[in-house]
Scaffold this motif. Sequence first.
Motif, PDB file in Angstrom:
ATOM      1  N   CYS A  89       1.466  16.769  -1.655  1.00  0.00           N
ATOM      2  CA  CYS A  89       1.652  15.371  -1.263  1.00  0.00           C
ATOM      3  C   CYS A  89       1.467  14.487  -2.493  1.00  0.00           C
ATOM      4  O   CYS A  89       0.448  14.577  -3.177  1.00  0.00           O
ATOM      5  CB  CYS A  89       0.639  14.962  -0.198  1.00  0.00           C
ATOM      6  SG  CYS A  89       0.719  15.929   1.309  1.00  0.00           S
ATOM      7  N   GLN A  90       2.447  13.640  -2.753  1.00  0.00           N
ATOM      8  CA  GLN A  90       2.397  12.720  -3.884  1.00  0.00           C
ATOM      9  C   GLN A  90       2.459  11.292  -3.355  1.00  0.00           C
ATOM     10  O   GLN A  90       3.242  10.990  -2.454  1.00  0.00           O
ATOM     11  CB  GLN A  90       3.567  12.970  -4.829  1.00  0.00           C
ATOM     12  CG  GLN A  90       3.577  12.059  -6.034  1.00  0.00           C
ATOM     13  CD  GLN A  90       4.809  12.279  -6.893  1.00  0.00           C
ATOM     14  OE1 GLN A  90       5.912  12.415  -6.389  1.00  0.00           O
ATOM     15  NE2 GLN A  90       4.599  12.328  -8.193  1.00  0.00           N
ATOM     16  N   PHE A  91       1.625  10.424  -3.944  1.00  0.00           N
ATOM     17  CA  PHE A  91       1.554   9.023  -3.539  1.00  0.00           C
ATOM     18  C   PHE A  91       1.643   8.161  -4.783  1.00  0.00           C
ATOM     19  O   PHE A  91       0.847   8.327  -5.706  1.00  0.00           O
ATOM     20  CB  PHE A  91       0.232   8.734  -2.811  1.00  0.00           C
ATOM     21  CG  PHE A  91       0.018   9.609  -1.610  1.00  0.00           C
ATOM     22  CD1 PHE A  91       0.449   9.201  -0.367  1.00  0.00           C
ATOM     23  CD2 PHE A  91      -0.596  10.843  -1.739  1.00  0.00           C
ATOM     24  CE1 PHE A  91       0.266  10.013   0.746  1.00  0.00           C
ATOM     25  CE2 PHE A  91      -0.791  11.659  -0.636  1.00  0.00           C
ATOM     26  CZ  PHE A  91      -0.357  11.240   0.609  1.00  0.00           C
ATOM     27  N   ASN A  92       2.605   7.244  -4.826  1.00  0.00           N
ATOM     28  CA  ASN A  92       2.776   6.322  -5.945  1.00  0.00           C
ATOM     29  C   ASN A  92       2.586   4.903  -5.438  1.00  0.00           C
ATOM     30  O   ASN A  92       3.446   4.380  -4.725  1.00  0.00           O
ATOM     31  CB  ASN A  92       4.158   6.467  -6.578  1.00  0.00           C
ATOM     32  CG  ASN A  92       4.361   7.833  -7.184  1.00  0.00           C
ATOM     33  OD1 ASN A  92       3.444   8.415  -7.742  1.00  0.00           O
ATOM     34  ND2 ASN A  92       5.561   8.359  -7.072  1.00  0.00           N
ATOM     35  N   TYR A  93       1.471   4.305  -5.804  1.00  0.00           N
ATOM     36  CA  TYR A  93       1.196   2.928  -5.422  1.00  0.00           C
ATOM     37  C   TYR A  93       1.971   1.988  -6.329  1.00  0.00           C
ATOM     38  O   TYR A  93       2.257   2.311  -7.481  1.00  0.00           O
ATOM     39  CB  TYR A  93      -0.304   2.637  -5.525  1.00  0.00           C
ATOM     40  CG  TYR A  93      -1.100   3.253  -4.390  1.00  0.00           C
ATOM     41  CD1 TYR A  93      -1.451   2.510  -3.284  1.00  0.00           C
ATOM     42  CD2 TYR A  93      -1.498   4.583  -4.441  1.00  0.00           C
ATOM     43  CE1 TYR A  93      -2.174   3.066  -2.246  1.00  0.00           C
ATOM     44  CE2 TYR A  93      -2.224   5.154  -3.405  1.00  0.00           C
ATOM     45  CZ  TYR A  93      -2.557   4.388  -2.316  1.00  0.00           C
ATOM     46  OH  TYR A  93      -3.262   4.946  -1.287  1.00  0.00           O
ATOM     47  N   ASP A  94       2.316   0.812  -5.826  1.00  0.00           N
ATOM     48  CA  ASP A  94       2.985  -0.212  -6.630  1.00  0.00           C
ATOM     49  C   ASP A  94       1.948  -1.049  -7.367  1.00  0.00           C
ATOM     50  O   ASP A  94       0.757  -1.025  -7.043  1.00  0.00           O
ATOM     51  CB  ASP A  94       3.858  -1.114  -5.745  1.00  0.00           C
ATOM     52  CG  ASP A  94       5.171  -0.453  -5.371  1.00  0.00           C
ATOM     53  OD1 ASP A  94       5.570   0.509  -6.059  1.00  0.00           O
ATOM     54  OD2 ASP A  94       5.797  -0.898  -4.395  1.00  0.00           O
ATOM     55  N   PHE A  95       2.424  -1.827  -8.331  1.00  0.00           N
ATOM     56  CA  PHE A  95       1.540  -2.629  -9.171  1.00  0.00           C
ATOM     57  C   PHE A  95       0.668  -3.591  -8.360  1.00  0.00           C
ATOM     58  O   PHE A  95      -0.489  -3.803  -8.684  1.00  0.00           O
ATOM     59  CB  PHE A  95       2.349  -3.423 -10.198  1.00  0.00           C
ATOM     60  CG  PHE A  95       3.046  -2.538 -11.195  1.00  0.00           C
ATOM     61  CD1 PHE A  95       2.336  -1.898 -12.194  1.00  0.00           C
ATOM     62  CD2 PHE A  95       4.415  -2.350 -11.134  1.00  0.00           C
ATOM     63  CE1 PHE A  95       2.968  -1.083 -13.124  1.00  0.00           C
ATOM     64  CE2 PHE A  95       5.061  -1.543 -12.057  1.00  0.00           C
ATOM     65  CZ  PHE A  95       4.337  -0.901 -13.049  1.00  0.00           C
ATOM     66  N   GLU A  96       1.217  -4.172  -7.303  1.00  0.00           N
ATOM     67  CA  GLU A  96       0.463  -5.193  -6.559  1.00  0.00           C
ATOM     68  C   GLU A  96      -0.397  -4.626  -5.424  1.00  0.00           C
ATOM     69  O   GLU A  96      -1.193  -5.351  -4.836  1.00  0.00           O
ATOM     70  CB  GLU A  96       1.419  -6.261  -6.010  1.00  0.00           C
ATOM     71  CG  GLU A  96       2.356  -5.778  -4.932  1.00  0.00           C
ATOM     72  CD  GLU A  96       3.630  -5.102  -5.441  1.00  0.00           C
ATOM     73  OE1 GLU A  96       4.401  -4.615  -4.608  1.00  0.00           O
ATOM     74  OE2 GLU A  96       3.842  -5.036  -6.663  1.00  0.00           O
ATOM     75  N   ASP A  97      -0.295  -3.339  -5.123  1.00  0.00           N
ATOM     76  CA  ASP A  97      -1.098  -2.737  -4.048  1.00  0.00           C
ATOM     77  C   ASP A  97      -2.582  -2.779  -4.411  1.00  0.00           C
ATOM     78  O   ASP A  97      -2.996  -2.231  -5.429  1.00  0.00           O
ATOM     79  CB  ASP A  97      -0.684  -1.286  -3.799  1.00  0.00           C
ATOM     80  CG  ASP A  97       0.727  -1.141  -3.271  1.00  0.00           C
ATOM     81  OD1 ASP A  97       1.309  -2.146  -2.824  1.00  0.00           O
ATOM     82  OD2 ASP A  97       1.248  -0.009  -3.311  1.00  0.00           O
ATOM     83  N   GLY A  98      -3.379  -3.437  -3.607  1.00  0.00           N
ATOM     84  CA  GLY A  98      -4.826  -3.493  -3.811  1.00  0.00           C
ATOM     85  C   GLY A  98      -5.237  -4.203  -5.091  1.00  0.00           C
ATOM     86  O   GLY A  98      -6.327  -3.959  -5.608  1.00  0.00           O
TER      87      GLY A  98
END
Length: 161
Positions: A89-98
């Motif tokens: 499982c791979q998760f890529n958050y965006d710059f503005e997430d959190g």
Amino acid sequence: MAILTRAGRIALAKSIKQEDIYLAWGQGAIEWDNQLPPEQSASTQLTSTLGYRKATRVLYCEVDQENGEIQVPNGRYKIVDYPTPHLYCQFNYDFEDGLSKTVRELGLMVGTKPNADVPNGKPYLLPSEVSQIGTLMLLEHRPAIYRDQGVRESFEFVISF
């Protein structure tokens, strides 16, 4: 003594792979900066959830300690195109997430459901946008990560059944 067979483990992996998989991240507790608490197997949710990111990729993999392109703390794996008892499982958050938050806990969630009014396919959900948090399958407490501008967090996990 009964055992869970390889075929049974593959069946569990197939079942989970059909579900929506999210990675929840949370602030945890500031006291954790001094010493991380142990993860509890009875946990059902994070201490202080910031948001949920839908998996970028969920693929079958198998152990390959010599040449595996996936490297996680428990070993190396390679992606395969057939069912196995291991899910990558791979998760890529965006710059503005959190943004401007501190992350101290991660939880892999299966069956998370957005509210009915959330646009279909939205990859990042705030806690207020979730009608069902799902089932916590994996919990990790970690050293604090401060979410700063210009940083895009990525996480990888291999779940073995």
